[in-house]
Design a protein around this motif. Structure first.
Motif, PDB file in Angstrom:
ATOM      1  N   ALA A  72      -6.225  41.906 -61.199  1.00 50.55           N
ATOM      2  CA  ALA A  72      -5.256  41.118 -60.431  1.00 50.55           C
ATOM      3  C   ALA A  72      -5.913  39.957 -59.697  1.00 50.55           C
ATOM      4  N   LEU A  73      -7.060  40.196 -59.095  1.00 51.97           N
ATOM      5  CA  LEU A  73      -7.749  39.131 -58.363  1.00 51.97           C
ATOM      6  C   LEU A  73      -8.214  38.025 -59.297  1.00 51.97           C
ATOM      7  N   ARG A  74      -8.827  38.424 -60.392  1.00 57.07           N
ATOM      8  CA  ARG A  74      -9.314  37.425 -61.351  1.00 57.07           C
ATOM      9  C   ARG A  74      -8.160  36.585 -61.894  1.00 57.07           C
ATOM     10  N   THR A  75      -7.050  37.250 -62.180  1.00 57.06           N
ATOM     11  CA  THR A  75      -5.874  36.538 -62.698  1.00 57.06           C
ATOM     12  C   THR A  75      -5.326  35.563 -61.672  1.00 57.06           C
ATOM     13  N   THR A 112      -9.004  51.550 -50.703  1.00 59.58           N
ATOM     14  CA  THR A 112     -10.022  50.768 -51.403  1.00 59.58           C
ATOM     15  C   THR A 112      -9.863  49.283 -51.106  1.00 59.58           C
ATOM     16  N   ALA A 113     -10.919  48.534 -51.426  1.00 62.67           N
ATOM     17  CA  ALA A 113     -10.901  47.079 -51.270  1.00 62.67           C
ATOM     18  C   ALA A 113     -11.591  46.430 -52.461  1.00 62.67           C
ATOM     19  N   GLN A 114     -11.174  45.219 -52.765  1.00 61.81           N
ATOM     20  CA  GLN A 114     -11.835  44.395 -53.774  1.00 61.81           C
ATOM     21  C   GLN A 114     -11.672  42.946 -53.351  1.00 61.81           C
ATOM     22  N   TRP A 115     -12.656  42.117 -53.703  1.00 57.89           N
ATOM     23  CA  TRP A 115     -12.585  40.714 -53.312  1.00 57.89           C
ATOM     24  C   TRP A 115     -13.151  39.828 -54.410  1.00 57.89           C
ATOM     25  N   ALA A 116     -12.841  38.540 -54.288  1.00 56.34           N
ATOM     26  CA  ALA A 116     -13.320  37.550 -55.246  1.00 56.34           C
ATOM     27  C   ALA A 116     -13.522  36.237 -54.519  1.00 56.34           C
ATOM     28  N   VAL A 173     -16.237  38.498 -58.835  1.00 47.09           N
ATOM     29  CA  VAL A 173     -15.299  39.553 -58.432  1.00 47.09           C
ATOM     30  C   VAL A 173     -16.091  40.829 -58.149  1.00 47.09           C
ATOM     31  N   SER A 174     -15.843  41.436 -57.016  1.00 47.74           N
ATOM     32  CA  SER A 174     -16.558  42.649 -56.638  1.00 47.74           C
ATOM     33  C   SER A 174     -16.023  43.862 -57.389  1.00 47.74           C
ATOM     34  N   GLU A 175     -16.768  44.949 -57.316  1.00 52.97           N
ATOM     35  CA  GLU A 175     -16.240  46.237 -57.732  1.00 52.97           C
ATOM     36  C   GLU A 175     -15.166  46.674 -56.731  1.00 52.97           C
ATOM     37  N   THR A 176     -14.294  47.566 -57.146  1.00 56.44           N
ATOM     38  CA  THR A 176     -13.363  48.181 -56.198  1.00 56.44           C
ATOM     39  C   THR A 176     -14.125  49.246 -55.429  1.00 56.44           C
ATOM     40  N   VAL A 177     -14.149  49.116 -54.097  1.00 52.92           N
ATOM     41  CA  VAL A 177     -14.979  50.008 -53.279  1.00 52.92           C
ATOM     42  C   VAL A 177     -14.115  50.796 -52.305  1.00 52.92           C
ATOM     43  N   PRO A 178     -14.507  52.029 -51.995  1.00 55.66           N
ATOM     44  CA  PRO A 178     -13.786  52.784 -50.963  1.00 55.66           C
ATOM     45  C   PRO A 178     -14.106  52.214 -49.583  1.00 55.66           C
TER      46      PRO A 178
END
Length: 254
Positions: A72-75, A112-116, A173-178
């Protein structure tokens, strides 16, 4: 998961504020976005606002979804890049406009969190009052540092990746992290981090009770360091507190 946030955006000594900030929340997730128009070409403020609005539009369905769409973030960042390129074609006077971006997605249901990011807008990640992660700038200075070469005298504003630079600009884009109760994220433009070293940002987090107080302290630090007549770039930030960071950060400070 309780999420509280605060934000600011200041023009500094510039006539135009080319920074833009956005946030959207739904049943299951929240998105936070910071963007900065790349200086040196007309239309930076247009590019940053377009970047934020496009990302938030892309994630409007995700925030209520039981399961996040893969990538989703990359898109969303790819859509922002395409939107800026399209705007360049329709306005010849802004054919070189570009923007940096940092975006964060928090999944409350899964914890969880993810970022780009693209360019030199940054994301910082803190736990128990300590900096445990930070994005790496897509800049010439960062490339030289990674290669073990000196970068004295090299402008930190020289970027090799940003939205609107080329069609295939791929974000990091990061990994999805807890995430844990007490984790803190800070998204900011280069106008802030160029004034405040990492240790200053980290130390200020340990002495405040609320996210609003933290950002007020950071703004005060910038003003103290630049002085009343100091020349400063636009500087903006979004701070996100998960749970109750003050319970662990103040404990660490003691």
């Amino acid at each position: 998961m309780k999420i509280s946030y605060a934000q600011f955006s200041h023009s500094g000594s510039r006539a135009i504020n080319q920074d833009a900030i956005g946030h959207i929340a739904g049943d299951n997730s929240e998105w936070f976005v910071v963007s900065d128009g790349v200086a040196g070409a007309p239309g930076g403020e247009v590019a940053s606002k377009l970047a934020v609005s496009t990302v938030l539009s892309c994630c409007a369905s995700d925030i209520h979804a039981q399961k996040a769409p893969h990538g989703a973030l990359r898109t969303a960042l790819a859509a922002a890049n395409s939107a800026i390129l399209a705007a360049q074609r329709h306005n010849p006077e802004q054919h070189r406009m570009a923007a940096t971006i940092a975006a964060l997605r928090i999944d409350r249901e899964r914890g969880t969190a993810q970022w780009a990011h693209l360019g030199d807008s940054r994301l910082y990640w803190f736990r128990r009052g300590l900096l445990i992660g930070r994005t790496r700038d897509h800049s010439l200075v960062q490339q030289l540092a990674d290669a073990g070469l000196t970068y004295d005298g090299v402008s930190p504003r020289l970027l090799h990746l940003a939205l609107g630079v080329r069609a295939d600009a791929a974000p990091s884009v990061s990994e999805t992290v807890p995430v844990h109760d007490g984790d803190v994220f800070l998204l900011c433009t280069d106008g802030l981090w160029q004034q405040l070293p990492d240790d200053v940002i980290e130390r200020s987090l340990r002495i405040v009770d609320t996210v609003d107080d933290w950002l007020a302290l950071l703004v005060g630090e910038v003003k103290t360091r630049t002085g009343a007549d100091g020349q400063t770039d636009n500087y903006s930030a979004l701070a996100i507190w998960l749970g109750h960071p003050e319970r662990v950060t103040l404990a660490v400070a003691r």
